[in-house]
Write a protein that holds these residues in place. Structure first.
Motif, PDB file in Angstrom:
ATOM      1  N   MET A  76      -0.007  26.953  38.338  1.00 12.36           N
ATOM      2  CA  MET A  76      -0.535  28.027  37.445  1.00 12.36           C
ATOM      3  C   MET A  76      -0.411  27.828  35.946  1.00 12.36           C
ATOM      4  N   VAL A  77       0.608  26.991  35.396  1.00 14.85           N
ATOM      5  CA  VAL A  77       0.688  26.594  34.153  1.00 14.85           C
ATOM      6  C   VAL A  77      -0.523  25.881  33.818  1.00 14.85           C
ATOM      7  N   ALA A  78      -0.917  24.775  34.728  1.00 10.67           N
ATOM      8  CA  ALA A  78      -2.082  23.944  34.341  1.00 10.67           C
ATOM      9  C   ALA A  78      -3.426  24.855  34.132  1.00 10.67           C
ATOM     10  N   ALA A  79      -3.708  25.746  34.799  1.00  9.97           N
ATOM     11  CA  ALA A  79      -4.779  26.422  34.783  1.00  9.97           C
ATOM     12  C   ALA A  79      -4.784  27.792  33.571  1.00  9.97           C
ATOM     13  N   ALA A  80      -3.675  27.736  32.883  1.00 12.61           N
ATOM     14  CA  ALA A  80      -3.477  28.919  32.157  1.00 12.61           C
ATOM     15  C   ALA A  80      -4.075  28.277  30.564  1.00 12.61           C
ATOM     16  N   ASP A  81      -4.490  29.094  29.493  1.00  8.23           N
ATOM     17  CA  ASP A  81      -5.080  28.813  28.329  1.00  8.23           C
ATOM     18  C   ASP A  81      -4.459  27.695  27.816  1.00  8.23           C
ATOM     19  N   PRO A  82      -4.905  26.545  27.325  1.00  8.14           N
ATOM     20  CA  PRO A  82      -4.337  25.532  26.564  1.00  8.14           C
ATOM     21  C   PRO A  82      -3.524  25.604  25.420  1.00  8.14           C
ATOM     22  N   ALA A  83      -3.651  26.955  24.744  1.00 10.08           N
ATOM     23  CA  ALA A  83      -2.764  27.422  23.887  1.00 10.08           C
ATOM     24  C   ALA A  83      -1.381  27.448  24.277  1.00 10.08           C
ATOM     25  N   LEU A  84      -1.083  27.850  25.484  1.00  5.89           N
ATOM     26  CA  LEU A  84       0.206  28.185  26.097  1.00  5.89           C
ATOM     27  C   LEU A  84       0.820  26.778  26.307  1.00  5.89           C
ATOM     28  N   ALA A  85       0.208  25.708  26.544  1.00  7.97           N
ATOM     29  CA  ALA A  85       0.933  24.224  27.123  1.00  7.97           C
ATOM     30  C   ALA A  85       1.938  24.023  26.178  1.00  7.97           C
ATOM     31  N   SER A  86       2.318  24.060  25.001  1.00  9.81           N
ATOM     32  CA  SER A  86       3.470  23.671  24.262  1.00  9.81           C
ATOM     33  C   SER A  86       4.403  24.680  24.477  1.00  9.81           C
ATOM     34  N   TYR A  87       4.186  25.695  25.371  1.00  3.77           N
ATOM     35  CA  TYR A  87       5.407  26.444  25.536  1.00  3.77           C
ATOM     36  C   TYR A  87       5.959  26.546  26.938  1.00  3.77           C
ATOM     37  N   ALA A  88       4.986  25.597  27.760  1.00  2.18           N
ATOM     38  CA  ALA A  88       5.379  25.322  29.318  1.00  2.18           C
ATOM     39  C   ALA A  88       6.729  24.652  29.473  1.00  2.18           C
ATOM     40  N   VAL A  89       7.506  25.053  30.689  1.00  2.89           N
ATOM     41  CA  VAL A  89       8.756  24.618  31.232  1.00  2.89           C
ATOM     42  C   VAL A  89       8.112  23.434  31.814  1.00  2.89           C
ATOM     43  N   GLY A  90       9.000  22.577  31.923  1.00  2.00           N
ATOM     44  CA  GLY A  90       8.842  21.251  32.762  1.00  2.00           C
ATOM     45  C   GLY A  90       8.717  21.535  34.245  1.00  2.00           C
ATOM     46  N   ASP A  91       9.843  21.996  34.633  1.00  2.00           N
ATOM     47  CA  ASP A  91      10.054  22.452  36.077  1.00  2.00           C
ATOM     48  C   ASP A  91      10.365  23.954  35.971  1.00  2.00           C
ATOM     49  N   PRO A  92       9.480  25.051  36.402  1.00  2.00           N
ATOM     50  CA  PRO A  92      10.011  25.999  36.468  1.00  2.00           C
ATOM     51  C   PRO A  92      10.572  26.495  37.614  1.00  2.00           C
TER      52      PRO A  92
END
Length: 122
Positions: free
Chosen positions: A1-17
């Motif tokens: 799901m994280v990979a499909a989200a808006d690229p602007a959110l990538a810097s906030y993504a958790v490595g392993d949710p």
């Protein structure tokens, strides 16, 4: 799901949710439930897949994940699931606004059960 989200959110993504709440559901509906639930958590709880956002960014990110999920369903032609999740988003927002967090969780359980039952129906 994280990979499909808006690229602007990538810097906030958790490595392993960790494990998703709906990872046992296959297909588009499973993906969408995870995306919309993460959006819900960004609005009202502790998100699993994102961190480090201020309140405004959390609201925007949550809305983006709601939109991602509903668009996936619409693209797949699953209008029944769009209606179920749209009603869920509205009802949980009302429950949270009224201080009924337990009711919001019950709504999540009932709606995901409806989506799961219909995705397995012949």
């Amino acid at each position: 799901m994280v990979a499909a989200a808006d690229p602007a959110l990538a810097s906030y993504a958790v490595g392993d949710p960790g494990a998703g709440r709906f990872e046992d559901m296959d297909g588009v509906r499973g993906f969408v439930l995870e995306a919309v639930y993460e959006g819900y958590l960004l609005h009202y709880g502790e998100p699993r897949a994102y961190t480090g956002m201020d309140g405004d960014m959390r609201l925007l990110a949550g809305d983006a994940l709601y939109a991602l999920g509903l668009a996936r369903l619409a693209d797949a032609g699953d209008l029944e699931a769009v209606a179920i999740l749209s009603d869920l988003i509205s009802a949980t927002a009302q429950a949270q606004a009224e201080g009924r967090a337990d009711d919001a969780e019950a709504l999540w359980a009932a709606s995901s059960d409806r989506l799961r039952a219909r995705s397995c129906a012949p």
